[in-house]
Design an enzyme around this catalytic site. Structure first.
Site, PDB file in Angstrom:
ATOM      1  CD  GLU A 200     -20.544  -4.417  22.445  1.00 46.81           C
ATOM      2  OE1 GLU A 200     -20.673  -5.333  21.670  1.00 46.81           O
ATOM      3  OE2 GLU A 200     -21.279  -3.555  22.615  1.00 46.81           O
ATOM      4  CD  GLU A 280     -20.815   0.258  21.197  1.00 47.93           C
ATOM      5  OE1 GLU A 280     -21.906  -0.220  20.948  1.00 47.93           O
ATOM      6  OE2 GLU A 280     -19.783  -0.107  20.608  1.00 47.93           O
ATOM      7  CE1 TYR A 345     -25.551   1.299  14.510  1.00 49.85           C
ATOM      8  CE2 TYR A 345     -26.750   2.837  15.783  1.00 49.85           C
ATOM      9  CZ  TYR A 345     -26.056   1.544  15.752  1.00 49.85           C
ATOM     10  OH  TYR A 345     -25.924   0.710  16.799  1.00 49.85           O
TER      11      TYR A 345
END
Ligand SMILES: *[C@@H]1O[C@H](CO)[C@@H](O)[C@H](O)[C@H]1NC(C)=O
Ligand SMILES: *[C@@H]1O[C@H](CO)[C@@H](O)[C@H](O)[C@H]1NC(C)=O
Ligand SMILES: *[C@@H]1O[C@H](CO)[C@@H](O)[C@H](O)[C@H]1NC(C)=O
Length: 504
Positions: A200, A280, A345
């Site tokens: 990223e 992702e 998560y």
């Protein structure tokens, strides 16, 4: 199974495929058949049909993130089998530099860091691997996976740029890591099909193209020019511009509710052809200390997943199984918002390793596109350990003389954790008050990183906290008394400006 044996097995499998091809063309040339067979093991990009080709056949991956350093190695195979049962054909992992090289030149690839075992296990289970070696990984880990000692080696080091000191250590690390994983590339008989450059990078706004280019070139040097490299960002023109280099796939990171068609159009502005990939896709979300657990709607996750899969794109769930931030390895987001120990998560497979209702809903969507291999797994039985009683032994300050290894350092001004080679955890700062104080006096510590427990003559006075933006405390302390601050490092910044990461 030994590595050699598993490689041989692959040669045999592909020898068989090779033979059917060769029967038509090269009758009887035994040795050539073997060469031909090895060559069939290819993973490439088809820019006409905008898809990957695995051994020449159209292929898309449906993958899930599983970080070896967040799951005890005895559970790796179990978690991978559960991923496969949901219809996944691949897994994705980061490599955490700071764990593998805790001090310069000291390497660790054993136990929970046994990357070779992890890759072999994926192959045994039948999952391909999307490989993300960083060096920076974010991942909600301390300093985004960069070793803390980089800041000790050069106080003003410019992380994630072409800074010569930073690049010297990156190249040294890659010269250790990449030869280890080379045999596990798909073309060499292993499971790794694609490899990420940085992480990223366009989003952070540094835009150092020389840095991205040198990372790409180092990967090419060790792994070959024929491996598929990719980069990823949120699908945003500014981000893609900022890490725009040749020779890498452009991929996207986003969550449920995203307009998938628009996201892919943004990718196409920078990469006219080739497979569409979501590196992702978030089937849950991270947590921070003091926040309730994320609650993303499963229906929205499934609807957006359906949009991705119906566009023939490849996708990776980040995370499919989150696991745990063991030790002191959690990171922190800016504001300051440290990550907790759990990295559940709210992922499809829970921190305990069990399939959740979300797992079942997601596998239903996947089954519209590929047949599931068998019945879905059930939650594992749990051990009842009963109540635990904790007994008082000592206060921390009284125990300090008996702790293993702490050094006492005297200095005029407080030193950072990095200057004292204290990677993680706690540091005690003490001073004798040399002047006549007011009553009350105000202790002001604006630069505290990150949480300070204040004591006067070992009497607890209160807590200062970076995350709560509380940096001063009124207290009663007299001349000649000892003022002590126990500083807790709650995790270095893992995204945005990670330069502001030193601890004291
Ligand atoms: C290597 O890492 C493993 C897993 O974190 C740990 O248990 C082990 O103590 C480390 N080995 C060394 C020599 O530091
Ligand atoms: C999560 O959100 C759903 C729908 O918005 C709600 O019904 C549910 O109670 C929430 N769960 C938690 C744990 O907050
Ligand atoms: C997806 O692939 C199938 C089979 O190759 C093709 O028929 C279909 O048009 C593709 N869909 C999209 C949206 O590209």
């Amino acid at each position: 199974m030994s590595h050699t044996l598993s490689l041989n097995l692959h040669n045999i499998v592909f020898l068989v495929i090779g033979l059917t091809v060769v029967k038509l063309t090269l009758l009887g040339l035994g040795f050539l058949t073997l060469v031909k067979a090895t060559k069939l093991r290819t993973f490439t990009v088809d820019n006409q049909r905008n898809i990957f080709l695995k051994d020449g056949q159209p292929f898309r991956y449906i993958s899930g993130s599983l970080h070896y350093f967040r799951v005890p190695n005895m559970y790796w195979k179990d978690r991978m089998k559960k991923m496969k049962a949901a219809g996944l054909n691949s897994l994705q992992t980061y490599v955490e530099w700071s764990s593998h090289e805790p001090e310069p030149g000291m390497y660790n690839f054993s136990g929970e860091l046994d990357l070779v075992k992890f890759l072999k296990t994926a192959q045994e289970v039948g999952l391909l691997v999307i490989f993300r070696p960083g060096p920076y990984i974010c991942a909600e880990r301390d300093m985004g996976g960069l070793p803390y000692w980089l800041m000790r080696e050069k106080m003003d080091i410019k992380l994630r740029t072409n800074d010569p000191t930073y690049m010297k250590f990156v190249k040294k690390w890659f010269s250790t890591l990449l030869p280890i994983i080379n045999p596990f590339l798909y073309k060499n008989g292993g499971p790794i099909v694609t490899i990420q450059v940085e992480n990223e990078y366009g989003q952070v706004g540094i835009c150092d193209f020389e840095y991205m280019t040198s990372l790409r070139d180092v990967l090419h040097d060790y792994l070959g020019k024929d491996v598929i490299l990719f980069k990823t960002d949120i699908p945003h023109v500014g981000a893609y511009k900022c890490d725009n280099i040749d020779g890498v796939l452009v991929t996207a990171d986003f969550g449920s509710g995203t307009n998938v068609k628009k996201a892919f159009e943004t990718i196409r502005l920078f990469r006219k052809s080739g497979p569409l990939v979501v590196t992702e896709y978030y089937p849950g979300w991270m947590g921070h200390w003091g926040e309730p657990q994320a609650n993303v709607s499963t229906k929205m996750i499934c609807d957006t997943l359906d949009d991705i899969l119906s566009a023939n794109a490849s996708v990776n769930f980040y995370m499919f199984h989150g696991g745990t931030n063991f030790g002191f390895k959690n990171g922190a987001n800016m504001k300051y918002a440290p990550q907790p120990t759990s990295y559940d998560y709210t992922a499809p497979i829970s921190e305990a390793g069990d399939p959740t209702p979300r797992y079942i809903s997601i596998s239903k969507i996947i089954s519209k596109y590929v047949p599931l291999p068998g019945p879905l797994p059930k939650p594992a039985p749990k051990l009842s350990i009963g109540p635990l009683t904790l007994n008082w032994i000592s206060s921390l300050l009284d125990a300090i003389p008996f702790l293993k290894g702490p050094d006492i350092v005297y200095s005029k001004y407080p030193k950072t954790f990095e200057e004292l080679s204290q990677a993680y955890g706690f540091m005690v700062y003490s001073t004798v008050v040399t002047f006549i104080t007011t009553d009350p006096a105000v202790l002001n510590v604006p630069g505290l990183h990150d949480r300070g427990y204040i004591f006067v003559e070992k009497k607890f006075m209160g807590v200062l906290s970076r995350s709560e933006r509380i940096c001063s405390l009124p207290l009663q302390v007299k001349q000649d008394q000892i003022l002590t601050i126990l500083v807790e490092n709650q995790g270095r910044i893992n995204s945005g400006n990670i330069l502001d990461s030193k601890k004291s």
